[in-house]
Every structure is written in C-alpha cells, then in structure tokens.
Design an enzyme around this catalytic site. Structure first.
Site, PDB file in Angstrom:
ATOM      1  N   ASN A   9      76.908  76.436 -54.365  1.00  0.00           N
ATOM      2  CA  ASN A   9      78.042  75.538 -54.145  1.00  0.00           C
ATOM      3  C   ASN A   9      79.039  75.793 -55.267  1.00  0.00           C
ATOM      4  OD1 ASN A   9      79.826  73.457 -53.835  1.00  0.00           O
ATOM      5  ND2 ASN A   9      78.350  71.815 -54.284  1.00  0.00           N
ATOM      6  N   TRP A  10      80.128  76.450 -54.925  1.00  0.00           N
ATOM      7  CA  TRP A  10      81.101  76.820 -55.954  1.00  0.00           C
ATOM      8  C   TRP A  10      81.967  75.636 -56.371  1.00  0.00           C
ATOM      9  CZ3 TRP A  10      83.379  82.148 -53.916  1.00  0.00           C
ATOM     10  CH2 TRP A  10      82.325  83.075 -53.805  1.00  0.00           C
ATOM     11  N   LYS A  11      81.891  74.538 -55.633  1.00  0.00           N
ATOM     12  CA  LYS A  11      82.709  73.350 -55.935  1.00  0.00           C
ATOM     13  C   LYS A  11      84.187  73.753 -56.056  1.00  0.00           C
ATOM     14  CE  LYS A  11      78.657  71.203 -57.903  1.00  0.00           C
ATOM     15  NZ  LYS A  11      78.067  70.281 -58.855  1.00  0.00           N
ATOM     16  N   HIS A  96      77.574  65.642 -50.333  1.00  0.00           N
ATOM     17  CA  HIS A  96      77.353  65.938 -51.753  1.00  0.00           C
ATOM     18  C   HIS A  96      77.652  64.676 -52.574  1.00  0.00           C
ATOM     19  CE1 HIS A  96      77.618  67.621 -55.726  1.00  0.00           C
ATOM     20  NE2 HIS A  96      76.919  68.643 -55.271  1.00  0.00           N
ATOM     21  N   GLU A  98      79.138  64.262 -55.248  1.00  0.00           N
ATOM     22  CA  GLU A  98      80.524  64.180 -55.751  1.00  0.00           C
ATOM     23  C   GLU A  98      81.443  63.637 -54.669  1.00  0.00           C
ATOM     24  OE1 GLU A  98      80.576  68.221 -57.121  1.00  0.00           O
ATOM     25  OE2 GLU A  98      79.149  67.663 -58.678  1.00  0.00           O
ATOM     26  N   GLU A 168      69.433  66.286 -54.656  1.00  0.00           N
ATOM     27  CA  GLU A 168      70.166  66.519 -55.902  1.00  0.00           C
ATOM     28  C   GLU A 168      70.273  65.214 -56.683  1.00  0.00           C
ATOM     29  OE1 GLU A 168      72.832  70.247 -55.418  1.00  0.00           O
ATOM     30  OE2 GLU A 168      73.978  68.501 -54.825  1.00  0.00           O
ATOM     31  N   GLY A 174      75.116  69.226 -63.200  1.00  0.00           N
ATOM     32  CA  GLY A 174      76.101  69.659 -64.194  1.00  0.00           C
ATOM     33  C   GLY A 174      75.828  69.109 -65.584  1.00  0.00           C
ATOM     34  N   SER A 214      71.319  71.441 -62.111  1.00  0.00           N
ATOM     35  CA  SER A 214      71.041  72.283 -63.275  1.00  0.00           C
ATOM     36  C   SER A 214      69.909  73.281 -63.027  1.00  0.00           C
ATOM     37  CB  SER A 214      70.748  71.414 -64.506  1.00  0.00           C
ATOM     38  OG  SER A 214      71.876  70.613 -64.803  1.00  0.00           O
ATOM     39  N   GLY A 235      74.891  74.949 -58.465  1.00  0.00           N
ATOM     40  CA  GLY A 235      76.286  74.758 -58.823  1.00  0.00           C
ATOM     41  C   GLY A 235      76.719  75.796 -59.847  1.00  0.00           C
ATOM     42  N   GLY A 236      76.740  75.387 -61.114  1.00  0.00           N
ATOM     43  CA  GLY A 236      77.246  76.241 -62.193  1.00  0.00           C
ATOM     44  C   GLY A 236      76.698  77.667 -62.182  1.00  0.00           C
TER      45      GLY A 236
HETATM   46  P1  13P Z   1      74.738  72.234 -61.079  1.00  0.00           P
HETATM   47  O1  13P Z   1      73.795  73.368 -60.683  1.00  0.00           O
HETATM   48  O2  13P Z   1      75.990  72.721 -61.730  1.00  0.00           O
HETATM   49  O3  13P Z   1      74.032  71.155 -61.816  1.00  0.00           O
HETATM   50  O4  13P Z   1      75.232  71.575 -59.694  1.00  0.00           O
HETATM   51  C1  13P Z   1      74.312  71.261 -58.722  1.00  0.00           C
HETATM   52  C2  13P Z   1      75.049  70.876 -57.491  1.00  0.00           C
HETATM   53  O5  13P Z   1      75.676  69.836 -57.441  1.00  0.00           O
HETATM   54  C3  13P Z   1      75.005  71.795 -56.357  1.00  0.00           C
HETATM   55  O6  13P Z   1      75.543  71.206 -55.220  1.00  0.00           O
END
Ligand code: 13P
Length: 251
Positions: A9-11, A96, A98, A168, A174, A214, A235-236
C-alpha cells in the site's frame, strides 16, 4: 489451499514517474518470488494506468487504495469501480484505518463499496484493526469481530472467494511498533473463527488473512510463520522494491 499474498500500500507517496519506476523494479524482481505467493501493489489513483503498463507481463497485480460507494454520477472527487477496472485494477483496498480515521469511512459505507467492487469483478482487501485505546482496554477481539461482522456478514460464501482480510492494528501502523507474532496470530485465528461461524470452515480456511503494521524484512519471517497469517499488507517498506521483494521471500 488459501493463497499467500504480499501487498504494498503506497498510500499518498510517490509522483507518477517515481511510482512507475518502483513498479518496474518490483515487476523485474517478482520472478524470484515463488508462484504460490501473490504480489499486489496499490499506488495512488493518478498512477494506476501507468503502473498497469509497467506491470504488464509480470505476476504483480494492481490494486486501488479505495473506491466510491456510488456507481457513477455527480460525486466530485470520487473514483468508481468501473474506472478502476478500466484502469487495469484487479483489486481494491477498502476500510483502511486511515480512511476510517480521517475520512469518516463507516462499516455501512464499506458494505456499499464492497458490493460495488465485487460486482465489478474486483477483489477486495478489507482492512480491520483496533486502535491503541481499544487494545489497552482489552477490547481488540470485540472491535475486530464487530468490523468483520458489520461488513462481511452481508455477503455470501461465493463472494468470499474474492475477499482478503487485512488485520492492521492502528497502533502498529507507521509507528515502527509491530504486533508480536503471538498478538497478530491470536487475532488472525479469531477472524478465521468469526468467518467460520457465518460461512463454514471451508470458506474460513480458504480466506487469505494478511497482517499489516510496520511489517518489514526483519520481522516478516516470524509473522508469516504463524498458522493463520497468510502474508502482509505493507506500507513504508513497500516503497523500496528490494524490501518489498525481501518480505515476499519470507514464507
Ligand atoms: P506501515 O507498514 O508503514 O506500518 O503501514 C501499514 C499499512 O497501513 C498498510 O496498509
């Protein structure tokens, strides 16, 4: 046997050019990843058409990060499911944390979005997870169970063939704080039980349940070794092709 999947997920990161470069690097390295492990990337909407082109000929599938809860029409700023399929998407992430936290995504809206996505032939990666207060109050099982029931109990066994669940925990996203393998596994097992209660053991057994929060090359192996963890939503670490592929090689 359920499929193992690693999804990135590149957000809200990368320009189109950077996204295409990242997609090309992931596509080029994807041949190292065993055939039983699926790879998915979810760039921002603006990148989808170009990234679809960059992924052509590779095993990497394309996902959106969200979709509209309406089919079409006067909904400024929204993106409909048929736009996603016509851009080359096979998947969409939905729910998600967020989106739940910052954009008022409710379980009711997620039911509508999931209906539209499945009807358009998209696979759905449905995210669930508790926040820190809920975990500290010992409510994590209840929160996740309610999220699963509120959305997925509106669907059929056949629909579930196109649904992946991503657990998640919000406090792990993050933050660098990963859930321990045991913390993640007990929730994954709970999710599978909640699915079995409604859809039966076979559907529950066949449903891919991803961990996100993470997840990185250094902890993926331990997480993926758990019996109910079938991969990750990253994510990251998905913003670096090497790390993303390293995670996909962690089964
Ligand atoms: P991180 O891997 O950056 O913690 O993000 C996880 C995430 O929200 C994937 O959708």
């Amino acid at each position: 046997m359920r499929k193992k999947i690693v999804a990135g997920n590149w957000k809200m990161n990368t320009t189109v050019a950077e996204g295409v470069e990242l997609a090309k690097a992931v596509a080029a390295a994807s041949s190292q990843v065993p055939s039983q492990v699926g790879l998915v990337v979810a760039p921002p909407f603006t990148h989808l058409v170009s990234v679809a082109e960059a992924l052509k000929g590779s095993k990497v599938e394309l996902s959106a990060q969200n979709c509209a809860d309406k089919e079409k029409g006067a909904y400024t700023g929204e993106v409909a499911v048929n736009m996603l399929t016509s851009a080359g998407c096979q998947w969409t992430i939905l729910g998600h944390s967020e989106r739940r936290q910052y954009y008022g995504e409710t379980d009711e809206k997620l039911v509508e979005k999931t209906k539209l996505a499945l009807a358009a032939g998209l696979g759905v990666i449905l995210c669930v997870g508790e926040n820190l207060d809920e975990r500290e109050a010992g409510k994590h099982f209840d929160v996740v169970t309610a999220q699963i029931k509120n959305v997925l109990y509106n669907f059929t066994e056949a629909d579930m063939a196109k649904v992946v669940v991503a657990y998640e925990p919000v406090w792990a996203i993050g933050t660098g704080k990963t859930a321990t393998a045991e913390q993640a596994e007990e929730i994954h097992a709970c999710i599978r039980k909640v699915l079995a209660d409604k859809f039966g053991a076979k559907v529950a057994d066949d449903t891919t349940i991803l961990y996100g929060g993470s997840c990185k090359p250094s902890n993926a192996k331990e997480l993926f070794a758990q019996p109910d963890i079938d991969g990750g939503l990253i994510g990251g670490a998905a913003l670096k092709a090497d790390d993303f592929i390293q995670i996909a090689l962690s089964f």
